[in-house]
Design an enzyme around this catalytic site. Structure first.
Site, short mmCIF file in Angstrom:
data_model
loop_
_atom_site.label_atom_id
_atom_site.label_comp_id
_atom_site.label_asym_id
_atom_site.label_seq_id
_atom_site.Cartn_x
_atom_site.Cartn_y
_atom_site.Cartn_z
N ASP A 39 -12.06 -8.57 6.28
CA ASP A 39 -13.39 -8.62 5.66
C ASP A 39 -14.01 -9.99 5.89
OD1 ASP A 39 -13.44 -6.02 4.71
OD2 ASP A 39 -14.15 -6.60 2.71
N ASP B 94 -3.49 -18.23 2.96
CA ASP B 94 -4.57 -19.04 2.38
C ASP B 94 -5.09 -20.06 3.40
OD1 ASP B 94 -1.97 -19.98 2.11
OD2 ASP B 94 -2.31 -21.03 0.22
N ASP C 135 -6.09 -6.74 5.30
CA ASP C 135 -7.25 -6.13 4.64
C ASP C 135 -8.26 -7.22 4.25
OD1 ASP C 135 -8.88 -4.37 3.33
OD2 ASP C 135 -7.40 -3.69 1.88
N LYS D 242 2.82 -15.11 3.40
CA LYS D 242 2.85 -16.02 2.24
C LYS D 242 4.32 -16.26 1.91
CE LYS D 242 0.74 -18.33 -0.96
NZ LYS D 242 0.18 -19.64 -0.58
N TYR E 247 0.81 -1.23 0.00
CA TYR E 247 0.00 0.00 0.00
C TYR E 247 0.84 1.27 0.00
CZ TYR E 247 -3.98 -3.02 0.94
OH TYR E 247 -4.95 -3.98 0.85
#
Ligand SMILES: NC(=O)c1ccc[n+]([C@@H]2O[C@H](COP(=O)([O-])OP(=O)(O)OC[C@H]3O[C@@H](n4cnc5c(N)ncnc54)[C@H](O)[C@@H]3O)[C@@H](O)[C@H]2O)c1
Length: 349
Positions: A247, A219, A243, A186, A135
């Site tokens: 959600d 994941d 982020d 990851k 970001y």
């Protein structure tokens, strides 16, 4: 409590009014001096003045206020989202609010979307690194608009940035009696930043002997959150993975309308905002759920040392949900303002 209030766009305006209403009620009942100061920064303001944030705007926030409350930003008339980037990302970056704090608590069984679980099974906190990662806007285009176009987006992690968010997660766990911290990345595919996160996590975790430290690839984390959310107490991750995971967290607590967040820098002015966006189709219709914003006001109270009042706000929202005194998205039939009133009526202070 001198609070800078930036309602923003769309339903940000509607839900912020309810959050301020509840703060006002709490502060009156508890004789806490409360001074909300409203800022017009929004799409309307940008379109009429050309200004997103006036010069010195963030300086003013950091010097003169105890905390900042923001609604939501996003307006179809500003397709490049310039004002939202300047105001929201600007606040996070310029005020160095490196902790994105997302408690995920499901307040009623009716809101839990998982067949085999109940509300009490969903109770964890995500700490999302808030100032780095993908970001930061590093990258660029080469040969844009041609068949040979190349686009790059860089993921920037610094030792300082990674270490401070990981340490904050462990310190939170220690203070709040949580026993497990999971770091998610990851690192199997993103080797360089992954290596930095892995080493830093291993080093910092050694300072917190009583807390179990473990790792999941992002994941796998998403899958496990759905399979059995009881596994999780504290999760720490980078900006983008946080982020996404938060959600997913919002879905576990009854939807975006129920999700609250804080953007923190210990010892400095911090900013609080509901997780949802400006949902333009609901703006001014009375359909927006104000509970995420009201729970966010609770986080603000807690952050400023009013833990009992914060707990009372959460309990009042939980009572509303249980009794169906809520907007349609969480099973009620009240308007935004009536749902805010319902919370005020149920505050036990
Ligand atoms: N933090 C922010 O300010 C923020 C966050 C996300 C999106 N946005 C912006 O908001 C605008 C709309 O984005 P979007 O539609 O993807 O996301 P959104 O969160 O605004 O809305 C998505 C959907 O979720 C539901 N929803 C969200 N909040 C709700 C609430 N309080 N009550 C009831 N239902 C609610 C609605 O069905 C809505 O259509 C865009 O401009 C986007 O960029 C801003």
């Amino acid at each position: 409590m001198k609070i800078a209030v930036v309602p923003g766009d769309g339903i940000g305006v509607d839900v912020t009014a309810e959050a301020v209403k509840v703060l006002d009620r709490v502060c009156r009942q508890r004789s806490i001096p409360f001074e909300p100061v409203f800022f017009p920064w929004s799409a309307d303001h940008y379109l009429s003045t050309g200004v997103t944030i006036p010069p010195g705007g963030f300086d003013d926030l950091s010097r003169n206020y105890d905390a900042v409350f923001m609604g939501a930003f996003g307006d179809p008339r500003v397709p490049d989202m310039k004002h939202a980037a300047d105001i929201l990302l600007g606040a996070r970056f310029q005020l160095d609010l490196y902790v994105n704090y997302r408690p995920v608590r499901c307040l009623d069984d009716r809101l839990c979307p998982l067949r085999d679980f109940r509300a009490a099974d969903v109770d964890f906190v995500v700490f999302r690194e808030n100032t780095e990662g993908s970001y930061v806007g590093a990258g660029g285009h080469l040969k844009k608009g041609t068949p040979d176009e190349v686009a790059t987006q860089e993921d920037v992690s610094t030792r300082k940035g990674v270490e401070r968010i990981i340490r904050y997660a462990f310190e939170f766990a220690q203070k709040r009696g949580r026993k497990r911290v999971v770091m998610s990345d990851k690192s199997n595919a993103m080797r360089f930043v992954g290596d930095l996160w892995q080493r830093t996590f291993a080093e910092v975790s050694r300072e917190f002997a009583g807390i179990e430290a473990s790792h999941l690839y992002i994941d796998a984390l998403c899958m496990q959150l759905i399979k059995d959310p009881r596994q999780f107490e504290v999760i720490v991750t980078n900006n983008m993975f946080g982020d996404i995971a938060t959600d997913l967290g919002a879905a576990l607590q009854g939807g975006l309308g129920m999700a609250a967040s804080g953007n923190l820098h210990p010892g400095r002015v911090s900013m609080f905002e509901p997780v949802h966006g400006s949902a333009p189709k609901y703006a001014g219709t009375g359909k927006a759920n104000p509970f995420g914003a009201i729970l966010t006001a609770g986080l603000l109270l807690d952050h400023l040392g009013h833990a009992e009042e914060a707990a009372a706000v959460e309990a009042a929202v939980a009572d509303c949900v249980r009794q169906g005194a809520a907007t349609a998205d969480v099973g009620g039939s009240l308007s935004t303002a009536a749902a805010g009133d319902a919370v005020c009526q149920r505050l036990r202070l």
